[in-house]
Design an enzyme around this catalytic site. Structure first.
Site, PDB file in Angstrom:
ATOM      1  N   HIS A   3       6.726 -26.721   2.193  1.00 52.73           N
ATOM      2  CA  HIS A   3       5.923 -27.832   1.680  1.00 52.73           C
ATOM      3  C   HIS A   3       4.824 -27.337   0.737  1.00 52.73           C
ATOM      4  CE1 HIS A   3       7.946 -30.653   4.324  1.00 52.73           C
ATOM      5  NE2 HIS A   3       7.964 -29.645   5.196  1.00 52.73           N
ATOM      6  N   LYS A  24     -13.644   1.436  -4.041  1.00 53.72           N
ATOM      7  CA  LYS A  24     -14.632   1.859  -3.029  1.00 53.72           C
ATOM      8  C   LYS A  24     -15.763   2.633  -3.700  1.00 53.72           C
ATOM      9  CE  LYS A  24     -11.473   2.469   0.866  1.00 53.72           C
ATOM     10  NZ  LYS A  24     -10.895   3.424   1.809  1.00 53.72           N
ATOM     11  N   GLU A  84       0.840  -1.198   0.000  1.00 53.24           N
ATOM     12  CA  GLU A  84       0.000   0.000   0.000  1.00 53.24           C
ATOM     13  C   GLU A  84       0.884   1.259   0.000  1.00 53.24           C
ATOM     14  OE1 GLU A  84      -2.934   1.244   3.217  1.00 53.24           O
ATOM     15  OE2 GLU A  84      -4.300   0.259   1.842  1.00 53.24           O
TER      16      GLU A  84
HETATM   17  O1  F6P Z   1      -8.789   1.441   2.030  1.00 50.55           O
HETATM   18  C1  F6P Z   1      -7.507   1.416   2.537  1.00 50.55           C
HETATM   19  C2  F6P Z   1      -7.472   1.986   3.903  1.00 50.55           C
HETATM   20  O2  F6P Z   1      -7.704   3.357   3.865  1.00 50.55           O
HETATM   21  C3  F6P Z   1      -6.159   1.681   4.606  1.00 50.55           C
HETATM   22  O3  F6P Z   1      -5.156   2.550   4.278  1.00 50.55           O
HETATM   23  C4  F6P Z   1      -6.577   1.720   6.020  1.00 50.55           C
HETATM   24  O4  F6P Z   1      -5.641   1.113   6.863  1.00 50.55           O
HETATM   25  C5  F6P Z   1      -7.893   0.985   5.948  1.00 50.55           C
HETATM   26  O5  F6P Z   1      -8.463   1.393   4.728  1.00 50.55           O
HETATM   27  C6  F6P Z   1      -8.842   1.249   7.081  1.00 50.55           C
HETATM   28  O6  F6P Z   1      -9.175   2.606   7.173  1.00 50.55           O
HETATM   29  P1  F6P Z   1      -9.891   3.166   8.457  1.00 50.55           P
HETATM   30  O7  F6P Z   1      -8.993   2.967   9.624  1.00 50.55           O
HETATM   31  O8  F6P Z   1     -10.139   4.611   8.153  1.00 50.55           O
HETATM   32  O9  F6P Z   1     -11.187   2.409   8.624  1.00 50.55           O
END
Ligand code: F6P
Length: 551
Positions: A384, A512, A353
Site C-alpha cells: 500500500h 565521523k 556496509e
Molecule cells: O560506524 C559504523 C560502525 O562501526 C558499525 O560497523 C558498527 O556496527 C557501529 O559503528 C557501532 O560500533 P561499535 O559497536 O564499536 O559502537
C-alpha cells in the site's frame, strides 16, 4: 587472472544476457512445467523458491561458472578456517565460530578460540538468567523490570531485530528497550517511563568509542545517579559488551559485568556474541541456543552443499545476475511476518556496509557495480506504499519475499488473507497484465469505448518482475538463525565474486571525522568560515538561531 569484466565467465554471461534480456518469465513457465521443482531448494523447514527469476538452466550454469572462476569453494574454506580474509584490518572473520556446535577446536593464531567463546557464553547466560529469574537485584534490592540496550549499528540492529522477531518467546513482564540515536529524544523518551531502581543498562559497543553510544551511556549514568545517587552501586545497573575493556572499566562498569567481543567479529555480524545479551535476557538461554543452532546448521549447509544446491550461493548469484547484467540498482526485502518488521533495516547494514565498496582486493577501483541499495518493509505495508513502483515503475527491483506458513496465535482468516497476498504479489509481479487482458476487463465493466481507450495504457502491467520466495513453518529461534545466516553468507559470496572485502567499513569514517571537527566548532557562537559555503551557511544559521533562542 583477467579483471572480472574481461573474464571468460563474465563475458559468457554478458552474451547470454543479450540473448535473454527480452524473454518474459511467463514464456519460461510455459516452456518448462518443472520450473518450480528445478529452481527451488529446501533447508529444514525453509523452502527457497527462485523460479520467478529471469533465469534459465543456462543462466544458472553460467553463474556457477562465475562462482568457480572466483574460487568460491576456496573462499568458503578460508572463511571457516579463520584466514585473515579481512585483509585491510588483518583480521579473521569468525562469526561462524560464535555459533559453532561441533566439538572440534577452532584454532586462531595457535589458540582454540572455542574455549573462550563457550566460557564467555556461560558468563552471559549466567547474568541473563539471574535477571530473568529476578535473582539479580538493583541498588535498592528490587528486581529488574526493564533492560535498556544502548548501542548503534551492529550493536543495535541485530539484537533489536531478533528481539522483535522472537517476541512470542519473550518474558512479558520484562521489557527490553533499545536506544541508538544520539538525538536526545530517543533516550529521553525511553527513560521517561522507567524507574532507575529497576532498570538495567547494557552499553553495547565493540569499540566503546562510538560517539552516539557513549553520549547516550553517559546520559543514562547521570539519570541513574541523579535518582539513586550512589556511584558504587552502579555495578548493579550497568554492564558492557565490548572489546575495549579498559574504556568500559574507566566508565565505571564492574569487571564481572563486562562481556567480551573479539576483533574477529564484525559489528554487523555480532548478534551471536555477548551483543545478544539483551536477546538472551528476553528469550532465555535455551532459546538463544536454538538461534545459534539454526545458524550453525545453515553454516554447515553453506560449507558442504554443492554450489548448485547451496542456498546462500544461489541467492548471491541471482543477485549478481541482476546487479551486473540487468544493471539494477536496488533490491527489496519484504517479510510478510509482522515479527520481522526490523529485518530489512538489519539486512541493510549487513548488505550495504559489507558490500558498499568501490575498491577491490587488489586496491584498484572496480569497473563494475558492487552492492545494491537494499530496502524493505513489511510486505503488506509495502503493497500500500511503494509496490506501485515495483509493478509499474521504470526500474527493475528484484525482491525477496519471506513468509511463515503458520502463525503463533493463528486466526485462520487473517493468515489465509496474508498468504493469499504473498502468492498473489509474486504471481502479479511475474505475470503482469497484458493489454488484451486489461481491455477485456474494462469492457466487462461497461465503460464507453472512449473511456476505455483513455484508461487502457494505465491498466497494463508489464510483469517480468523477479521475486524469490522464502516460506518457513513458523518463525522459531532456530529458523530465524538459519535465515539470518543465509543472508550473511549471501553477502559474503557476492563480495567474493566482486573481489571486495566485505568485512571492513572505512566508508563510515569520514563523516565521523568531520562531525568531531564540527562538534568543536559548535561549542561557541563564533562565525565558522572553514568549510564550503553551504556547510558554513548551515552551521552559522544554526548558531545564530541558537543564540537568539538563548537571549
Ligand atoms: O560506524 C559504523 C560502525 O562501526 C558499525 O560497523 C558498527 O556496527 C557501529 O559503528 C557501532 O560500533 P561499535 O559497536 O564499536 O559502537
Amino acid at each position: 587472472m583477467p579483471r572480472l569484466k574481461q573474464s571468460q565467465a563474465w563475458l559468457a554471461l554478458k552474451q547470454h544476457y543479450d540473448e535473454i534480456k527480452q524473454v518474459h518469465m511467463c514464456d519460461l513457465f510455459e516452456e518448462d512445467k518443472e520450473r518450480f521443482a528445478k529452481f527451488s531448494l529446501y533447508f529444514n523447514d525453509i523452502v527457497y523458491d527462485y523460479a520467478k527469476n529471469r533465469i534459465t538452466d543456462e543462466t544458472v550454469s553460467l553463474l556457477l561458472k562465475l562462482a568457480e572462476q572466483a574460487a568460491l569453494p576456496d573462499w568458503i574454506e578460508r572463511l571457516f578456517a579463520g584466514d585473515a580474509i579481512n585483509h585491510t584490518e588483518h583480521r579473521a572473520v569468525l562469526h561462524t565460530a560464535l555459533r559453532d556446535q561441533g566439538d572440534a577446536p577452532i584454532m586462531l593464531d595457535g589458540v582454540d578460540i572455542s574455549v573462550e567463546i563457550k566460557a564467555e557464553r556461560v558468563r552471559v547466560k549466567c547474568l541473563a538468567e539471574k535477571i530473568r529469574s529476578r535473582v539479580w537485584r538493583g541498588a535498592t534490592g528490587q528486581a529488574i523490570t526493564d533492560v535498556v540496550n544502548i548501542g548503534i549499528g551492529g550493536s543495535n540492529l541485530g539484537p533489536l531485530m531478533v528481539n522483535e522477531a522472537l517476541k512470542p518467546y519473550s518474558l512479558h513482564d520484562l521489557n527490553v528497550h533499545f536506544v541508538s540515536n544520539i538525538d536526545e529524544n530517543h533516550i529521553n523518551e525511553t527513560l521517561e517511563y522507567l524507574d532507575p531502581k529497576t532498570t538495567f543498562f547494557i552499553v553495547a559497543s565493540k569499540s566503546f568509542t562510538t560517539q552516539d553510544t557513549m553520549l547516550n551511556a553517559e546520559t543514562a549514568r547521570q539519570w541513574y545517579l541523579s535518582h539513586i545517587g550512589s556511584d558504587e552501586k552502579i555495578g548493579r545497573h550497568f554492564s558492557a559488551v565490548t572489546s575495549n575493556t579498559k574504556l568500559a572499566k574507566a566508565f565505571g562498569i564492574a569487571d564481572e559485568n563486562i562481556f567480551k567481543m573479539w576483533d574477529w567479529v564484525g559489528g554487523r555480524y555480532s548478534l551471536w556474541s555477548a551483543i545478544g545479551l539483551s536477546t538472551m535476557i528476553a528469550i532465555g538461554a535455551e532459546q538463544f541456543d536454538e538461534l545459534l543452532e539454526g545458524a550453525y546448521e545453515l553454516d554447515m549447509h553453506f560449507k558442504t552443499a554443492p554450489l548448485a544446491q547451496n542456498i546462500p550461493v544461489m541467492m548471491a548469484l541471482i543477485g549478481v545476475w541482476y546487479n551486473n547484467f540487468f544493471k539494477v540498482q536496488a533490491t527489496a526485502v519484504l517479510p510478510y511476518d509482522q515479527y520481522l518488521h526490523r529485518f530489512a533495516a538489519y539486512m541493510q547494514q549487513v548488505d550495504m556496509e559489507s558490500n558498499g565498496k568501490y575498491i577491490d582486493r587488489n586496491g584498484e577501483i572496480v569497473n563494475y557495480q558492487t552492492g545494491p541499495v537494499l530496502f524493505g518493509e513489511i510486505g503488506i505495508s509495502g503493497q500500500h506504499a511503494f509496490f506501485q513502483l515495483l509493478h509499474q515503475g521504470t526500474k527493475l527491483v528484484p525482491a525477496d519475499i519471506l513468509a511463515p506458513l503458520f502463525s503463533y496465535r493463528c486466526i485462520a482468516r487473517h493468515h489465509r488473507a496474508l498468504m493469499s497476498n504473498v502468492f498473489a504479489q509474486t504471481e502479479a509481479l511475474m505475470r503482469g497484465k497484458t493489454e488484451q487482458q486489461a481491455l477485456e476487463e474494462l469492457q466487462k465493466s461497461g465503460m464507453s469505448e472512449a473511456e476505455i481507450e483513455a484508461l487502457l495504457p494505465y491498466k497494463v502491467f508489464p510483469g517480468n518482475r523477479p521475486t524469490s520466495t522464502f516460506l518457513f513453518d513458523t518463525l522459531t529461534p532456530r529458523t530465524l538463525g538459519s535465515l539470518i545466516a543465509m543472508y550473511e553468507h549471501k553477502v559474503f559470496v557476492q563480495g567474493v565474486i566482486w573481489n571486495i572485502n566485505s568485512f571492513d567499513q572505512w566508508g563510515v569514517e569520514l563523516g565521523k571525522q568531520l562531525a568531531t571537527t564540527i562538534s568543536d566548532e559548535l561549542n561557541d557562537d563564533d562565525e565558522v568560515t572553514t568549510h564550503d559555503s553551504s556547510t558554513n551557511g548551515l552551521v552559522n544559521y544554526y548558531k545564530q538561531r541558537r543564540s537568539l533562542k538563548r537571549s
